[in-house]
Design a protein around this motif. Structure first.
Motif, PDB file in Angstrom:
ATOM      1  N   GLN A 279       0.827  -1.205   0.000  1.00  0.00           N
ATOM      2  CA  GLN A 279       0.000   0.000   0.000  1.00  0.00           C
ATOM      3  C   GLN A 279       0.865   1.260   0.000  1.00  0.00           C
ATOM      4  OE1 GLN A 279      -2.991  -0.318   3.220  1.00  0.00           O
ATOM      5  NE2 GLN A 279      -2.571  -2.513   3.077  1.00  0.00           N
TER       6      GLN A 279
ATOM      7  N   GLN B 188       2.139   1.790  -3.510  1.00  0.00           N
ATOM      8  CA  GLN B 188       1.092   2.359  -4.359  1.00  0.00           C
ATOM      9  C   GLN B 188       0.909   3.846  -4.065  1.00  0.00           C
ATOM     10  OE1 GLN B 188      -0.713   0.823  -7.010  1.00  0.00           O
ATOM     11  NE2 GLN B 188      -0.980   3.023  -7.332  1.00  0.00           N
ATOM     12  N   ALA B 189       0.934   4.216  -2.787  1.00  0.00           N
ATOM     13  CA  ALA B 189       0.808   5.627  -2.422  1.00  0.00           C
ATOM     14  C   ALA B 189       2.008   6.433  -2.923  1.00  0.00           C
ATOM     15  CB  ALA B 189       0.653   5.775  -0.909  1.00  0.00           C
TER      16      ALA B 189
ATOM     17  N   ASP C 101       1.264   6.928  -6.547  1.00  0.00           N
ATOM     18  CA  ASP C 101       0.163   7.893  -6.698  1.00  0.00           C
ATOM     19  C   ASP C 101       0.654   9.313  -6.452  1.00  0.00           C
ATOM     20  OD1 ASP C 101      -1.504   5.710  -7.170  1.00  0.00           O
ATOM     21  OD2 ASP C 101      -2.443   5.778  -5.174  1.00  0.00           O
TER      22      ASP C 101
ATOM     23  N   ALA D 293       2.766  10.482  -9.404  1.00  0.00           N
ATOM     24  CA  ALA D 293       1.910  10.836 -10.546  1.00  0.00           C
ATOM     25  C   ALA D 293       1.212  12.169 -10.307  1.00  0.00           C
ATOM     26  CB  ALA D 293       0.894   9.725 -10.803  1.00  0.00           C
ATOM     27  N   ALA D 294       0.698  12.395  -9.104  1.00  0.00           N
ATOM     28  CA  ALA D 294       0.013  13.653  -8.795  1.00  0.00           C
ATOM     29  C   ALA D 294       0.965  14.841  -8.902  1.00  0.00           C
ATOM     30  CB  ALA D 294      -0.601  13.578  -7.396  1.00  0.00           C
TER      31      ALA D 294
ATOM     32  N   ARG E 180       6.441   0.855 -10.788  1.00  0.00           N
ATOM     33  CA  ARG E 180       6.300   0.227  -9.460  1.00  0.00           C
ATOM     34  C   ARG E 180       6.460  -1.262  -9.666  1.00  0.00           C
ATOM     35  NH1 ARG E 180       2.174  -1.755  -6.035  1.00  0.00           N
ATOM     36  NH2 ARG E 180       0.693  -1.595  -7.744  1.00  0.00           N
TER      37      ARG E 180
ATOM     38  N   ARG F 294      -0.464   7.285   4.335  1.00  0.00           N
ATOM     39  CA  ARG F 294      -0.643   7.379   2.876  1.00  0.00           C
ATOM     40  C   ARG F 294      -0.206   8.759   2.375  1.00  0.00           C
ATOM     41  NH1 ARG F 294      -2.477   5.669  -1.760  1.00  0.00           N
ATOM     42  NH2 ARG F 294      -3.796   6.982  -3.061  1.00  0.00           N
TER      43      ARG F 294
ATOM     44  N   MET G  92       2.703   9.592  -0.273  1.00  0.00           N
ATOM     45  CA  MET G  92       2.421  10.379  -1.477  1.00  0.00           C
ATOM     46  C   MET G  92       3.367  11.573  -1.581  1.00  0.00           C
ATOM     47  SD  MET G  92      -1.729  10.243  -1.802  1.00  0.00           S
ATOM     48  CE  MET G  92      -1.712  11.109  -3.386  1.00  0.00           C
TER      49      MET G  92
END
Length: 172
Positions: free
Chosen positions: A18, A21-22, A25, A28-29, A44, A152, A156
């Protein structure tokens, strides 16, 4: 030229997955916010599937794994063992960060991975991010994990930092 951010991860109970993935994310943001999506590719990839060639093709890294028995998880350590010497003296100066899921501490895994990255002459862009999940009993340690919203967000932010570092280093 497009830079490549490689997020190498291993997870036993779901927390580090997780987190990875964060991290992706957040990367990407950040690229969207910077209007730099074409400048950085985010990959990833599980540690078990990552090769020395993957490392050579990357321009920056995040290594994300759990701490087990005060060291980095076995699968992540196997990745470092498998790839360390084939890329020695080939990655110097590239930016990296660490993200560790831990039951109570995490500093042992952070020290171990930092020493490996120092040997590769990578450049840390942040202190290791340690997400402490408070698992203390055998049942808690082995149970599937879910990271909370604050963890998270921290992941990020770290992913965004790596992506922005790579985007800003690109010509043009």
């Amino acid at each position: 030229m497009t830079a490549r951010l490689l997020i190498v991860w291993h997870s036993r109970t779901g927390a580090a997955e997780q987190m990875a993935q964060a991290l992706a994310d957040g990367a990407a943001a950040a690229l969207v916010e910077m209007a730099a999506c074409e400048q950085v590719t985010i990959v990833r990839q599980p540690a078990a599937d990552t090769t020395a060639d993957d490392l050579r093709q990357a321009h920056g890294f995040v290594f994300c794994a759990p701490e087990n028995l005060a060291t980095v998880s076995g699968e992540m350590k196997a990745f470092f063992d498998r790839c360390y010497y084939p890329v020695l003296d080939q990655l110097a100066g590239r930016p990296y960060a660490l993200a560790i899921s831990a039951g109570s501490d995490g500093s042992g895994a952070a020290r171990q991975m930092t020493r490996i990255c120092t040997g590769w002459r990578l450049r840390a862009v942040a202190e290791p991010l340690i997400v402490n999940l408070g698992a203390q009993t055998p049942e808690q340690i082995l149970a599937p994990k879910t990271i909370g919203a604050p963890a998270r967000t921290e992941c990020m932010n770290l992913g965004g930092l790596l992506a922005a570092t790579l985007a800003l280093s690109q010509p043009g």
